[in-house]
Design an enzyme around this catalytic site. Structure first.
Site, PDB file in Angstrom:
ATOM      1  N   LYS A 126       0.858  -1.194   0.000  1.00 48.70           N
ATOM      2  CA  LYS A 126       0.000   0.000   0.000  1.00 48.70           C
ATOM      3  C   LYS A 126       0.886   1.233   0.000  1.00 48.70           C
ATOM      4  O   LYS A 126       2.011   1.186   0.509  1.00 48.70           O
ATOM      5  CB  LYS A 126      -0.874   0.019   1.260  1.00 48.70           C
ATOM      6  CG  LYS A 126      -2.065   0.952   1.169  1.00 48.70           C
ATOM      7  CD  LYS A 126      -3.224   0.283   0.472  1.00 48.70           C
ATOM      8  CE  LYS A 126      -4.369   1.213   0.200  1.00 48.70           C
ATOM      9  NZ  LYS A 126      -5.558   0.464  -0.245  1.00 48.70           N
ATOM     10  N   ASP A 166      -7.071   4.501  -4.583  1.00 44.16           N
ATOM     11  CA  ASP A 166      -7.677   4.360  -3.250  1.00 44.16           C
ATOM     12  C   ASP A 166      -8.286   5.738  -2.964  1.00 44.16           C
ATOM     13  O   ASP A 166      -8.488   6.530  -3.898  1.00 44.16           O
ATOM     14  CB  ASP A 166      -6.627   3.957  -2.199  1.00 44.16           C
ATOM     15  CG  ASP A 166      -7.259   3.486  -0.883  1.00 44.16           C
ATOM     16  OD1 ASP A 166      -7.710   2.338  -0.823  1.00 44.16           O
ATOM     17  OD2 ASP A 166      -7.349   4.277   0.081  1.00 44.16           O
TER      18      ASP A 166
HETATM   19  P1  NDP Z   1     -12.900   7.979  -2.876  1.00 48.69           P
HETATM   20  O1  NDP Z   1     -11.839   8.970  -2.621  1.00 48.69           O
HETATM   21  O2  NDP Z   1     -13.402   7.779  -4.259  1.00 48.69           O
HETATM   22  O3  NDP Z   1     -14.164   8.260  -1.957  1.00 48.69           O
HETATM   23  C1  NDP Z   1     -14.068   8.285  -0.566  1.00 48.69           C
HETATM   24  C2  NDP Z   1     -15.390   8.724   0.014  1.00 48.69           C
HETATM   25  O4  NDP Z   1     -15.341   8.576   1.414  1.00 48.69           O
HETATM   26  C3  NDP Z   1     -15.698  10.179  -0.262  1.00 48.69           C
HETATM   27  O5  NDP Z   1     -17.078  10.337  -0.342  1.00 48.69           O
HETATM   28  C4  NDP Z   1     -15.129  10.870   0.969  1.00 48.69           C
HETATM   29  O6  NDP Z   1     -15.733  12.112   1.258  1.00 48.69           O
HETATM   30  C5  NDP Z   1     -15.426   9.855   2.048  1.00 48.69           C
HETATM   31  N1  NDP Z   1     -14.381   9.954   3.073  1.00 48.69           N
HETATM   32  C6  NDP Z   1     -13.064   9.704   2.929  1.00 48.69           C
HETATM   33  N2  NDP Z   1     -12.403   9.937   4.051  1.00 48.69           N
HETATM   34  C7  NDP Z   1     -13.314  10.343   4.937  1.00 48.69           C
HETATM   35  C8  NDP Z   1     -13.237  10.728   6.273  1.00 48.69           C
HETATM   36  N3  NDP Z   1     -12.080  10.737   6.947  1.00 48.69           N
HETATM   37  N4  NDP Z   1     -14.396  11.070   6.894  1.00 48.69           N
HETATM   38  C9  NDP Z   1     -15.577  11.050   6.209  1.00 48.69           C
HETATM   39  N5  NDP Z   1     -15.702  10.699   4.923  1.00 48.69           N
HETATM   40  C10 NDP Z   1     -14.590  10.339   4.303  1.00 48.69           C
HETATM   41  O7  NDP Z   1     -12.332   6.595  -2.289  1.00 48.69           O
HETATM   42  P2  NDP Z   1     -12.815   5.109  -2.593  1.00 48.69           P
HETATM   43  O8  NDP Z   1     -14.281   5.071  -2.815  1.00 48.69           O
HETATM   44  O9  NDP Z   1     -11.911   4.545  -3.619  1.00 48.69           O
HETATM   45  O10 NDP Z   1     -12.451   4.387  -1.214  1.00 48.69           O
HETATM   46  C11 NDP Z   1     -13.384   4.271  -0.140  1.00 48.69           C
HETATM   47  C12 NDP Z   1     -12.946   3.146   0.788  1.00 48.69           C
HETATM   48  O11 NDP Z   1     -12.894   1.914   0.070  1.00 48.69           O
HETATM   49  C13 NDP Z   1     -11.547   3.306   1.417  1.00 48.69           C
HETATM   50  O12 NDP Z   1     -11.551   2.717   2.691  1.00 48.69           O
HETATM   51  C14 NDP Z   1     -10.652   2.483   0.483  1.00 48.69           C
HETATM   52  O13 NDP Z   1      -9.486   2.054   1.131  1.00 48.69           O
HETATM   53  C15 NDP Z   1     -11.602   1.324   0.186  1.00 48.69           C
HETATM   54  N6  NDP Z   1     -11.337   0.546  -1.022  1.00 48.69           N
HETATM   55  C16 NDP Z   1     -11.221   1.139  -2.243  1.00 48.69           C
HETATM   56  C17 NDP Z   1     -11.025   0.363  -3.371  1.00 48.69           C
HETATM   57  C18 NDP Z   1     -10.962   0.951  -4.733  1.00 48.69           C
HETATM   58  O14 NDP Z   1     -10.863   0.186  -5.684  1.00 48.69           O
HETATM   59  N7  NDP Z   1     -11.052   2.249  -4.915  1.00 48.69           N
HETATM   60  C19 NDP Z   1     -10.855  -1.094  -3.277  1.00 48.69           C
HETATM   61  C20 NDP Z   1     -11.072  -1.620  -1.953  1.00 48.69           C
HETATM   62  C21 NDP Z   1     -11.280  -0.819  -0.882  1.00 48.69           C
HETATM   63  P3  NDP Z   1     -14.974  13.469   0.851  1.00 48.69           P
HETATM   64  O15 NDP Z   1     -14.899  13.452  -0.637  1.00 48.69           O
HETATM   65  O16 NDP Z   1     -15.800  14.551   1.418  1.00 48.69           O
HETATM   66  O17 NDP Z   1     -13.614  13.355   1.498  1.00 48.69           O
HETATM   67  O1  2IT Z   2      -7.927  -1.382  -0.885  1.00 48.26           O
HETATM   68  C1  2IT Z   2      -7.848  -1.852  -2.034  1.00 48.26           C
HETATM   69  O2  2IT Z   2      -7.967  -3.061  -2.261  1.00 48.26           O
HETATM   70  C2  2IT Z   2      -7.623  -0.924  -3.147  1.00 48.26           C
HETATM   71  N1  2IT Z   2      -7.564   0.280  -2.931  1.00 48.26           N
HETATM   72  C3  2IT Z   2      -7.458  -1.444  -4.546  1.00 48.26           C
HETATM   73  C4  2IT Z   2      -6.056  -1.935  -4.761  1.00 48.26           C
HETATM   74  C5  2IT Z   2      -5.722  -2.348  -6.163  1.00 48.26           C
HETATM   75  O3  2IT Z   2      -4.537  -2.674  -6.365  1.00 48.26           O
HETATM   76  O4  2IT Z   2      -6.580  -2.354  -7.040  1.00 48.26           O
END
Ligand code: NDP
Ligand code: 2IT
Length: 444
Positions: A126, A166
């Protein structure tokens, strides 16, 4: 003292002020207790757990860049290459002001088991930075990404370490990072995933985490005599994971009624308008107040509160520790019967235990959000063979992977007398493959 307790104490002592990392290690080690105790002498002799909790390599670096006013800004960059027993390091890059080494280590540690659960050959890693893309111009984001990769390119590569998106890292950031990597190395290779479709990206990668979450949730419900059709759903977050979780929930006949961001949350009893949400978040990069302004049925609430909505299923898709014990009690009192994590470690340990004690089906993120990284691995396969698969091909592989993950963790839980404890099942199933590979490869 048992081996598991000894290692947890060491982790806390050697990694002060990293509470999220301690939490992730504790949850995993507690689940593994039964497996470790059955083979404690060998694991201890091989220092298997010491090697598992210590990253193979941690890279911390300075990221200087120039903002639009000509001012030099300095951020800190991180890449934790945690475990390469079953494949090249693989995991996202988080860009958020809260990022520190402990958060990257918690995410990297979780990623080892998640990647193992996918059944694909990817190790755990990561990265990230305390850079905040919010409110920055495209040029500023590009300047940051180029500087970040100018240091990181030395450590990554299609067969060594493959970063992805992420929080805060989406298609725009991946594009700038890819361009800079190519310029520095002269290589056109699959060094990053989540790339744009015109330069090596995979169809369905954007949708994969959210879609995969729903494929697994539907399977978990089915295996417990329930149907996702007709159920109301609370989703938190309004980013990549949340948007496509909402979309797939609707396609499967469920009704998502909430979403949230860091300033507030939406309750929309008519069901979230996903096209409007995409317009607000993916195109305008705006706040949820704009969603509410354009949608008469939506109520906007400032601050936290998304878990107060009365729903059947909760899908936390924003960030770590966003659902605490109090939220769990409210959800249970309101009749929630299933929770599946789209984010990484969004539920505190106390809240998880409360759900489990109250008969709520609970699937941990390392299983239920594994569709994103699994599809990243499919992107790597396509890059290696220099071919692109159709959306249907990738989506159908994703469905199969998510269904298999659920059955593997369900079987592991049953095998160790922990029927229905999907947290334990996921940790055990993920661990066993990695432990076997580490043992086979000797002391490295
Ligand atoms: P994005 O940046 O696209 O979206 C994150 C969302 O969560 C936004 O709406 C953001 O609001 C909100 N958010 C983030 N941090 C905070 C915080 N501290 N307090 C309140 N709201 C928060 O990220 P992703 O959708 O890609 O990721 C979301 C989660 O999923 C994370 O935990 C990530 O690690 C996990 N994840 C992502 C994957 C991926 O493929 N993208 C794969 C697997 C897991 P705002 O915009 O206002 O900050
Ligand atoms: O938390 C996760 O699994 C991710 N942000 C996606 C990682 C990836 O390599 O696609």
């Amino acid at each position: 003292m048992s081996y598991v307790d000894e290692i947890y104490e060491q982790v806390v002592a050697k990694n002060p002020a990293q509470p999220e990392f301690h939490q992730a290690v504790k949850e995993v080690l507690e689940s593994l207790r039964v497996v470790i105790e059955a083979n404690e002498e060998n694991y201890k002799r091989d220092a298997l757990l010491e090697r598992l909790v210590n990253p193979e390599r941690q890279i911390v670096f300075r990221v200087p860049w120039v903002d639009d006013k000509g001012q030099v800004q300095v951020n800190t960059g991180y890449r934790v290459q945690y475990n390469s027993a079953i494949g090249p390091y693989k995991g996202g890059i988080r860009l958020h002001p809260s990022v520190n080494l402990g958060i990257i280590k918690f995410l990297g540690f979780e990623q080892i088991f998640k990647n193992s659960l996918t059944g694909l050959p990817i190790g755990g890693g990561k990265g990230g930075s305390d850079f905040d893309p919010k409110g920055k111009s495209d040029r500023e984001v590009m300047a940051f990404c180029q500087s970040f990769i100018t240091e990181l390119y030395k450590y990554i590569g299609a067969d060594t370490d493959v970063p992805a998106g992420d929080i805060g890292t989406g298609a725009r950031e991946i594009g700038y990072m890819y361009g800079q990597y190519k310029r520095l190395t002269g290589l056109y290779e699959g060094v990053l995933t989540g790339k744009g479709l015109t330069y090596g990206g995979s169809l369905a990668r954007k949708e994969a985490t959210g879609y995969g979450l729903l494929y697994l949730t539907a399977e978990m419900l089915k295996c417990n005599g329930q149907d996702i059709k007709g159920k109301t759903v609370a989703v938190s977050g309004a980013g990549n994971v949340a948007i496509y979780a909402i979309q797939k929930a609707q396609q499967l006949g469920a009704k998502p009624v909430t979403c949230s961001d860091s300033t507030g949350w939406i309750y929309d009893p008519e069901g979230i308008d996903v096209e409007l949400l995409k317009e607000v978040k993916e195109v305008k990069r705006a706040r949820l107040t704009e969603y509410a302004a354009a949608r008469p049925s939506a109520q906007y609430h400032e601050g936290k509160g998304v878990w107060t909505a009365k729903v059947d299923i909760a899908l936390p898709c924003a960030t770590q520790n966003e659902l605490n014990l109090e939220d769990a009690k409210t959800l249970v009192a309101n009749g929630v019967f299933a929770v599946a994590e789209g984010a990484n470690m969004p539920t505190t340990m106390e809240a998880t235990e409360y759900f489990q004690a109250n008969g709520v089906l609970f699937c941990p993120g390392k299983a239920s959000n594994a569709g994103g990284v699994a599809t990243s691995a499919l992107e790597m396969s396509q890059n290696s063979e220099r071919l692109s698969w159709t959306f249907e091909e990738v989506d159908s592989k994703l469905q199969t992977i998510m269904v298999n993950i659920f059955h593997n963790l369900d079987a592991a839980a049953k095998k160790y007398g922990l029927d229905g404890n999907y947290v334990a099942g996921a940790n055990i199933a993920g661990f066993l493959k990695v432990a076997e590979a580490m043992t086979a490869q000797g002391v490295v």
